[in-house]
Write an enzyme that holds these catalytic residues in place. Structure first.
Site, PDB file in Angstrom:
ATOM      1  N   SER A 113      12.953  77.829  11.147  1.00 59.91           N
ATOM      2  CA  SER A 113      13.001  77.845  12.604  1.00 59.91           C
ATOM      3  C   SER A 113      12.973  79.289  13.081  1.00 59.91           C
ATOM      4  O   SER A 113      12.533  80.194  12.357  1.00 59.91           O
ATOM      5  CB  SER A 113      14.250  77.107  13.113  1.00 59.91           C
ATOM      6  OG  SER A 113      14.177  76.912  14.513  1.00 59.91           O
ATOM      7  N   ASN A 114      13.425  79.533  14.303  1.00 59.24           N
ATOM      8  CA  ASN A 114      13.438  80.883  14.866  1.00 59.24           C
ATOM      9  C   ASN A 114      14.662  81.047  15.750  1.00 59.24           C
ATOM     10  O   ASN A 114      15.477  80.131  15.893  1.00 59.24           O
ATOM     11  CB  ASN A 114      12.141  81.151  15.640  1.00 59.24           C
ATOM     12  CG  ASN A 114      11.898  80.133  16.730  1.00 59.24           C
ATOM     13  OD1 ASN A 114      12.659  80.026  17.688  1.00 59.24           O
ATOM     14  ND2 ASN A 114      10.829  79.354  16.578  1.00 59.24           N
ATOM     15  N   ARG A 115      14.790  82.209  16.372  1.00 62.78           N
ATOM     16  CA  ARG A 115      16.019  82.563  17.086  1.00 62.78           C
ATOM     17  C   ARG A 115      16.018  82.161  18.560  1.00 62.78           C
ATOM     18  O   ARG A 115      16.919  82.531  19.301  1.00 62.78           O
ATOM     19  CB  ARG A 115      16.251  84.068  16.967  1.00 62.78           C
ATOM     20  CG  ARG A 115      16.504  84.551  15.553  1.00 62.78           C
ATOM     21  CD  ARG A 115      16.571  86.070  15.501  1.00 62.78           C
ATOM     22  NE  ARG A 115      17.587  86.587  16.396  1.00 62.78           N
ATOM     23  CZ  ARG A 115      17.643  87.841  16.817  1.00 62.78           C
ATOM     24  NH1 ARG A 115      16.709  88.697  16.442  1.00 62.78           N
ATOM     25  NH2 ARG A 115      18.609  88.246  17.621  1.00 62.78           N
TER      26      ARG A 115
END
Length: 396
Positions: free
Chosen positions: A207-209
Site C-alpha cells: 500500500s502507500n502512506r
C-alpha cells in the site's frame, strides 16, 4: 424552511459569560439553540441563564431523563445541525481529540456527527503547550473547525494569546461556515480518496502512506456546496463525510471497476486516491512463512493507469487528477497533465514533512492546460478543497 439547530457546549473558563451573548445572537439570527454545560462551566454562570436565553432546558450531568430524551446525549447529538464548543478549554479539547467521554458534554460531542466549531480560550502558556498544539491539530485533521484565540488582556492580569474572540466575531465565523454558497447544486461529483491495498497473502499487503484527508475534504466541501457526491474510498481511519454516497474499495482493480461504473453519470471526477502502481502477480492462499529464508521474491505486475484511461474516455466530464512528486514538480506535473488528458492537476510536494501525506495542512499548485500554475500556499486541507472547487467551477 425549518430553523437550523445549534448545540452549544459550554465548558469551564472565565469566558463563559460571553457565551450568553452568543446564544442570544444565534436566536436573533433565526437559529434554534440548545445548551449543554460542564460542571465547571456552571461555577461561572448558572444553567438558568442559558435556559432563559435559549428557551430550552440546559443539559447537565444532573439532568433527569424525559420521554423526549430517553438517552439525552444521543437525543441532543441527533438533533444537532452544528455543534459549537465555546469557550473550549484545553481539557475539553484534549478529550475531544482523544475520544474521551467522561461527562455529558464530552459524551454528546463524541456522539455528534454534525460539523463541530471549536473556539478555544485559555491562558497563553496553555495554548502554546505542545500537547495543546497536538490536540488542536488532531481536531483539525478529524474535520473540526477551529477559531484560534486572539491576543488580549487575560484573566491573569496580563496580555497574551488565549483570549476568546468576541461573540459577534464567533457568530459571523460560524454562520459563514453554515451558509455555504450552493454553487454546486445540480452537479454530480465523483471523488476517489485514500490508498489502495494490494494483497500479498492473507496477512500482508502492498500500500502507500495516503491518509485520505485531502480527498475526504474535497468530497465534504462539494457536498456542503450542494453537489450530489459519490466518494469511492480505500481503507482510511477517517470518519465518513456526511450527505454523500460512500463506496468502500481496497484494490486498484476494485477502484477501477467502481470508477467505470459511476463515471458516465457525473459532471466532475476528482481523482485524489493514491493508486498502487503494481500488484502481486500470484497472491498466496496461505500466509508466506519465513522458514529461515532471508529473501522472498515477489513478482509485481503493473496496475492499469486508471486516470489516463478516464482521460481518454471522458466526454462531458471535467477530470481532475492529483500528483504526488518529490522532485521536478512543475515539469513532472505538466507532463502528467498532458499525457493523461486532464482538465486540472493538483500537484503536491510530498518531500516536505509539514504538508501532504497524513498532515493536516497542504500546499499545492493547480495546473491547467495553457495557463500559469496557481500556487495555494500552506493552509488547511479543508481550505484547499474549497479553492479546488472554486477552480472547478471555472471549468464548467
Amino acid at each position: 424552511m425549518s430553523k437550523k439547530h445549534i448545540a452549544m457546549y459550554i465548558t469551564g473558563g472565565i469566558a463563559v459569560y460571553k457565551a450568553a451573548q452568543l446564544v442570544r445572537s444565534f436566536i436573533k439570527g433565526g437559529y434554534e439553540v440548545k445548551v449543554a454545560m460542564t460542571a465547571s462551566a456552571q461555577e461561572f454562570v448558572t444553567p438558568q441563564t442559558f435556559a432563559v436565553l435559549s428557551q430550552h432546558e440546559v443539559y447537565t450531568d444532573f439532568n433527569s431523563k424525559t420521554p423526549a430524551d430517553f438517552v439525552p446525549h444521543i437525543a441532543l447529538a441527533d438533533w444537532t445541525d452544528a455543534a459549537v464548543v465555546v469557550p473550549a478549554t484545553a481539557n475539553m479539547i484534549g478529550k475531544m481529540a482523544n475520544g474521551i467521554a467522561d461527562d455529558f458534554v464530552s459524551t454528546a460531542l463524541l456522539a455528534t456527527a454534525a460539523p463541530k466549531y471549536v473556539v478555544p480560550a485559555m491562558n497563553e502558556k496553555m495554548w502554546q503547550q505542545a500537547a495543546t498544539k497536538r490536540n488542536v491539530a488532531c481536531l483539525r485533521a478529524d474535520g473540526s473547525e477551529i477559531l484560534p484565540p486572539v491576543t488580549g488582556f487575560l484573566a491573569e492580569g496580563y496580555s497574551g494569546q488565549g483570549r476568546m474572540p468576541e461573540p459577534a466575531e464567533i457568530y459571523a465565523w460560524v454562520t459563514a461556515k453554515l451558509t455555504h454558497q450552493q454553487d454546486l447544486a445540480g452537479k454530480k461529483i465523483l471523488v476517489s480518496a485514500g490508498p489502495t491495498v494490494e494483497a500479498i497473502d492473507p496477512v500482508r499487503f502492498l500500500s502507500n502512506r495516503s491518509s485520505g484527508k485531502m480527498g475526504y475534504a474535497v468530497a465534504q466541501a462539494a457536498a456542503d456546496r450542494g453537489a450530489e457526491v459519490t466518494l469511492i474510498s480505500g481503507p482510511t481511519a477517517l470518519a465518513q463525510p456526511t450527505n454523500l454516497k460512500m463506496i468502500p474499495i481496497r484494490s486498484a482493480r476494485e477502484l477501477q471497476e467502481q470508477l467505470e461504473e459511476n463515471f458516465d453519470a457525473n459532471d466532475f471526477v476528482i481523482m485524489a486516491a493514491a493508486v498502487a502502481d503494481y500488484h502481486v502477480k500470484e497472491v498466496a492462499d496461505q500466509k508466506i512463512k519465513k522458514h529461515g529464508r532471508d529473501v522472498v521474491e515477489l513478482e509485481l505486475v503493473a496496475n492499469p493507469d486508471i486516470l489516463a484511461a478516464l482521460g481518454q474516455k471522458k466526454t462531458h466530464q471535467r477530470l481532475v487528477g492529483f500528483a504526488a512528486e518529490t522532485q521536478n514538480l512543475l515539469a513532472n506535473g505538466a507532463k502528467k497533465l498532458a499525457e493523461k488528458n486532464l482538465d486540472m492537476l493538483v500537484l503536491n510536494d510530498v518531500s516536505r514533512s509539514d504538508i501532504g501525506f497524513n498532515a493536516a495542512d497542504n500546499e499545492v499548485r493547480l495546473l491547467r492546460p495553457q495557463e500559469e500554475p496557481k500556487l495555494i500556499e500552506k493552509t488547511s486541507k479543508a481550505q484547499i478543497a474549497q479553492e479546488i472547487l472554486d477552480e472547478l467551477l471555472k471549468l464548467a
